[in-house]
Design a protein around this motif. Structure first.
Motif, short mmCIF file in Angstrom:
data_model
loop_
_atom_site.label_atom_id
_atom_site.label_comp_id
_atom_site.label_asym_id
_atom_site.label_seq_id
_atom_site.Cartn_x
_atom_site.Cartn_y
_atom_site.Cartn_z
N LYS A 1 -62.31 74.89 100.48
CA LYS A 1 -62.35 76.07 99.61
C LYS A 1 -61.18 76.97 99.96
N ARG A 2 -60.49 77.39 98.96
CA ARG A 2 -59.36 78.29 99.18
C ARG A 2 -59.90 79.72 99.29
N ILE A 3 -59.53 80.44 100.39
CA ILE A 3 -59.95 81.82 100.59
C ILE A 3 -58.81 82.71 100.13
N ASN A 4 -59.12 83.60 99.20
CA ASN A 4 -58.11 84.53 98.70
C ASN A 4 -57.92 85.67 99.68
N GLY A 5 -56.67 86.13 99.82
CA GLY A 5 -56.36 87.23 100.73
C GLY A 5 -54.87 87.34 100.90
N PHE A 6 -54.46 88.22 101.78
CA PHE A 6 -53.04 88.44 102.07
C PHE A 6 -52.67 87.74 103.35
N THR A 7 -51.46 87.27 103.36
CA THR A 7 -50.96 86.67 104.60
C THR A 7 -50.40 87.77 105.48
N LEU A 8 -50.16 87.46 106.70
CA LEU A 8 -49.62 88.43 107.65
C LEU A 8 -48.25 88.92 107.20
N LEU B 1 -47.13 92.85 106.39
CA LEU B 1 -46.00 93.50 107.07
C LEU B 1 -44.99 94.04 106.07
N VAL B 2 -44.70 93.29 105.03
CA VAL B 2 -43.75 93.74 104.00
C VAL B 2 -44.30 94.96 103.27
N SER B 3 -45.57 94.97 102.92
CA SER B 3 -46.15 96.10 102.20
C SER B 3 -46.20 97.36 103.09
N ILE B 4 -46.49 97.21 104.37
CA ILE B 4 -46.50 98.36 105.27
C ILE B 4 -45.09 98.92 105.43
N ALA B 5 -44.10 98.05 105.53
CA ALA B 5 -42.71 98.50 105.65
C ALA B 5 -42.28 99.27 104.40
#
Length: 190
Positions: A7-14, A18-22
């Motif tokens: 099953k594919r779990i939807n979410g954000f990768t690390l 990091l890009v969004s926080i920057a």
């Protein structure tokens, strides 16, 4: 053999986090800088308005004294650096409203070398009308009324005030000003 489907779990990768926080940090830093600049500009504008109101108070005080003063009590003194008038003393409780001698002068502070406007009542000590943030470079009082050889006025008594100086908003910011106003007395003695 059959492969199990995960099953594919939807979410954000690390990396995405990091890009969004920057990006968020960059936007926040730019916005905070703009807000600080606006707050500093507002503070300077309020400071300039306060000092300008003080200067307006001093000029209005001189205008009021001359307008309501006694025509025969007006004198320009000390080569145009002072003028004297007999203003109405409204604080007196009597019904006649007596006059009192009021003298306005342009003085230079011997310590700070800053120009200022002072006021003295009935020969008393001079009090400063202008703020220490106002440096008056030049102030001249000119009697614009004409008198005959007998001392009578040939025109409405008038006084012209010419003032130049600098308003200190902050350590780095100064604003120059020039004021010229002519005042005529309300009491007509032609």
């Amino acid at each position: 053999m059959q492969l199990k489907k995960h099953k594919r779990i939807n979410g954000f990768t690390l990396i995405e986090l990091l890009v969004s926080i920057a990006l968020f940090s960059v936007v926040l830093t730019v916005s905070l800088g703009s807000i600080m600049t606006i707050a500093d500009s507002n503070k300077k504008a309020r400071s300039l308005m306060s000092v300008t109101n003080n200067l307006n108070f001093a000029v209005d005080s001189m205008i009021r004294s001359f307008k309501t003063g006694d025509v025969d009590g007006n004198f320009i003194l000390e080569d145009g650096d002072c003028f004297e008038t007999l203003e109405i003393n409204y604080s007196d409780d009597s019904e006649t409203f007596p006059t009192r001698e009021v003298k306005y002068c342009f003085r230079e502070d011997p310590v700070t070398q800053l120009g200022r406007i002072t006021k003295s009542i009935a020969g008393g000590s001079e009090i400063r009308l202008t703020s220490p943030d106002v440096d008056i470079d030049d102030c001249e009082f000119i009697n614009s009324s004409l008198r005959t050889s007998l001392g009578a006025f040939t025109s409405q008594p008038m006084l012209t005030i010419i003032m130049h100086g600098t308003v200190k908003v902050s350590e780095r910011i100064n604003s120059a000003f020039s004021i010229q106003t002519s005042i005529s007395q309300r009491k007509l003695e032609i």
